[in-house]
Design a protein around this motif. Sequence first.
Motif, mmCIF file in Angstrom:
data_model
loop_
_atom_site.group_PDB
_atom_site.id
_atom_site.type_symbol
_atom_site.label_atom_id
_atom_site.label_comp_id
_atom_site.label_asym_id
_atom_site.label_seq_id
_atom_site.Cartn_x
_atom_site.Cartn_y
_atom_site.Cartn_z
ATOM 1 N N ASN A 171 0.780 -1.236 0.000
ATOM 2 C CA ASN A 171 0.000 0.000 0.000
ATOM 3 C C ASN A 171 0.817 1.295 0.000
ATOM 4 O OD1 ASN A 171 0.748 0.527 2.806
ATOM 5 N ND2 ASN A 171 -0.732 -1.058 3.376
ATOM 6 N N LEU A 172 2.129 1.211 0.144
ATOM 7 C CA LEU A 172 2.937 2.412 0.306
ATOM 8 C C LEU A 172 3.007 3.256 -0.958
ATOM 9 C CD1 LEU A 172 4.820 4.199 1.964
ATOM 10 C CD2 LEU A 172 6.714 2.672 1.317
ATOM 11 N N ALA A 173 3.196 2.641 -2.108
ATOM 12 C CA ALA A 173 3.365 3.405 -3.348
ATOM 13 C C ALA A 173 2.135 4.267 -3.638
ATOM 14 C CB ALA A 173 3.652 2.466 -4.511
ATOM 15 N N TYR A 174 0.944 3.713 -3.431
ATOM 16 C CA TYR A 174 -0.273 4.483 -3.694
ATOM 17 C C TYR A 174 -0.409 5.631 -2.698
ATOM 18 C CZ TYR A 174 -5.196 5.627 -4.471
ATOM 19 O OH TYR A 174 -6.371 6.288 -4.739
ATOM 20 N N TYR A 175 -0.100 5.365 -1.445
ATOM 21 C CA TYR A 175 -0.162 6.423 -0.439
ATOM 22 C C TYR A 175 0.753 7.575 -0.840
ATOM 23 C CZ TYR A 175 -0.354 8.696 4.116
ATOM 24 O OH TYR A 175 -0.546 9.615 5.132
ATOM 25 N N HIS A 176 1.960 7.239 -1.246
ATOM 26 C CA HIS A 176 2.921 8.265 -1.632
ATOM 27 C C HIS A 176 2.502 8.986 -2.909
ATOM 28 C CE1 HIS A 176 6.797 9.717 -3.411
ATOM 29 N NE2 HIS A 176 6.870 10.238 -2.198
ATOM 30 N N LYS A 177 1.928 8.263 -3.827
ATOM 31 C CA LYS A 177 1.449 8.881 -5.063
ATOM 32 C C LYS A 177 0.384 9.928 -4.771
ATOM 33 C CE LYS A 177 -1.056 7.788 -9.333
ATOM 34 N NZ LYS A 177 -1.691 6.700 -10.123
ATOM 35 N N MET A 178 -0.504 9.629 -3.819
ATOM 36 C CA MET A 178 -1.600 10.530 -3.507
ATOM 37 C C MET A 178 -1.181 11.678 -2.589
ATOM 38 S SD MET A 178 -3.977 9.326 -5.336
ATOM 39 C CE MET A 178 -5.351 10.317 -4.750
ATOM 40 N N ILE A 179 -0.179 11.428 -1.734
ATOM 41 C CA ILE A 179 0.266 12.452 -0.785
ATOM 42 C C ILE A 179 1.787 12.567 -0.891
ATOM 43 C CG2 ILE A 179 0.064 13.294 1.599
ATOM 44 C CD1 ILE A 179 -2.150 11.228 2.042
ATOM 45 N N PRO A 180 2.287 13.057 -2.014
ATOM 46 C CA PRO A 180 3.737 13.059 -2.253
ATOM 47 C C PRO A 180 4.504 14.061 -1.398
ATOM 48 C CG PRO A 180 2.603 14.186 -4.039
ATOM 49 C CD PRO A 180 1.544 13.557 -3.188
ATOM 50 N N TRP A 181 3.797 14.983 -0.748
ATOM 51 C CA TRP A 181 4.489 15.954 0.108
ATOM 52 C C TRP A 181 4.746 15.420 1.524
ATOM 53 C CZ3 TRP A 181 -0.527 16.448 -1.602
ATOM 54 C CH2 TRP A 181 -1.540 16.517 -0.654
ATOM 55 N N THR A 182 4.472 14.157 1.741
ATOM 56 C CA THR A 182 4.818 13.520 3.009
ATOM 57 C C THR A 182 6.333 13.618 3.225
ATOM 58 O OG1 THR A 182 2.985 11.961 2.782
ATOM 59 C CG2 THR A 182 4.718 11.380 4.341
ATOM 60 N N ASP A 183 6.733 14.092 4.392
ATOM 61 C CA ASP A 183 8.157 14.258 4.680
ATOM 62 C C ASP A 183 8.841 12.942 5.015
ATOM 63 O OD1 ASP A 183 8.613 17.211 4.603
ATOM 64 O OD2 ASP A 183 7.041 17.190 6.130
ATOM 65 N N GLU A 184 8.118 12.066 5.726
ATOM 66 C CA GLU A 184 8.763 10.851 6.228
ATOM 67 C C GLU A 184 7.718 9.769 6.491
ATOM 68 O OE1 GLU A 184 11.648 11.165 9.656
ATOM 69 O OE2 GLU A 184 10.020 10.109 10.664
ATOM 70 N N VAL A 185 8.060 8.541 6.182
ATOM 71 C CA VAL A 185 7.256 7.403 6.608
ATOM 72 C C VAL A 185 8.101 6.559 7.555
ATOM 73 C CG1 VAL A 185 5.739 7.318 4.592
ATOM 74 C CG2 VAL A 185 7.908 6.073 4.548
ATOM 75 N N SER A 186 7.484 6.118 8.627
ATOM 76 C CA SER A 186 8.159 5.261 9.605
ATOM 77 C C SER A 186 7.549 3.873 9.504
ATOM 78 C CB SER A 186 7.973 5.834 11.016
ATOM 79 O OG SER A 186 8.546 4.976 11.984
ATOM 80 N N ILE A 187 8.366 2.885 9.161
ATOM 81 C CA ILE A 187 7.853 1.541 8.887
ATOM 82 C C ILE A 187 8.707 0.515 9.617
ATOM 83 C CG2 ILE A 187 7.270 -0.138 7.100
ATOM 84 C CD1 ILE A 187 7.040 2.168 5.128
ATOM 85 N N GLY A 188 8.039 -0.361 10.347
ATOM 86 C CA GLY A 188 8.755 -1.365 11.110
ATOM 87 C C GLY A 188 8.291 -2.781 10.854
ATOM 88 N N HIS A 189 7.090 -3.116 11.328
ATOM 89 C CA HIS A 189 6.635 -4.511 11.331
ATOM 90 C C HIS A 189 6.658 -5.125 9.931
ATOM 91 C CE1 HIS A 189 4.411 -7.998 12.824
ATOM 92 N NE2 HIS A 189 3.736 -7.934 11.688
ATOM 93 N N ALA A 190 6.047 -4.453 8.959
ATOM 94 C CA ALA A 190 5.987 -5.024 7.612
ATOM 95 C C ALA A 190 7.376 -5.133 6.998
ATOM 96 C CB ALA A 190 5.081 -4.176 6.723
#
Length: 238
Positions: free
Chosen positions: A196-215
């Motif tokens: 799901n990350l690519a679509y999230y970033h495509k829709m909200i590309p001005w996101t400064d940072e994503v924090s990802i652990g478990h996946a």
Amino acid sequence: MTKLSVNINKVATLRNARGGNNPDVEKVAQDCQLFGAQGITVHPRPDERHIRYQDVREIKPLITTEFNIEGNPIPKYIDLVLEVKPTQVTLVPDGDDQLTSNHGWDTIRNKEFLVDVIGRFKEAGIRTSIFVDPSEEMVRGAKECGADRVELYTEPYAANYMLDRKEAIKPFLDASVAACESGLGLNAGHDLSLVNLAYYHKMIPWTDEVSIGHALISDALYMGLKNTIEAYLECLKQ
């Protein structure tokens, strides 16, 4: 470009299951940076069931990119953050015995408390982010509390992504616009994955940072840590 911060809590969980120092949490933090991650996230809890307070102290000198410490601002946590002085502190309203984060702050009801805590961190030169649900009201409330950024709690997006991703992203898009309009930086985290990350970033590309652990750590069991980090970085380039 949106930065990838790798949450290494799950590595500490595996280490703690047997005692000793295998896997080596400090080395994993260094390797994540070596493989391209632009940040390391840790979330020490009062019971230290995964990342320990001493881990945080030992990791800090090894970090050459960004270091983000998440947690509930109880006195012990506040003292740790002020001692270590990470790049960023992310305030999360977790209970002491909570399995994982499952909601954001009510920035309206907790304004007085958050203003005090954020003020202490900002005096120490630490960028401060508040973990919030995808609500325009809570985002604007975070601005009133003095935060530099908000981190959107993305579990609802991840849970509904396969059902209808356009509907799933809507509240996050609205909250992200509110953050931009309020002059807040924007982070995101919880259950983001290669699905799901690519679509999230495509829709909200001005996101400064994503924090990802478990996946990410789970994917690394099959793909290897280097390949996995590269795959997540690729999602943020699309």
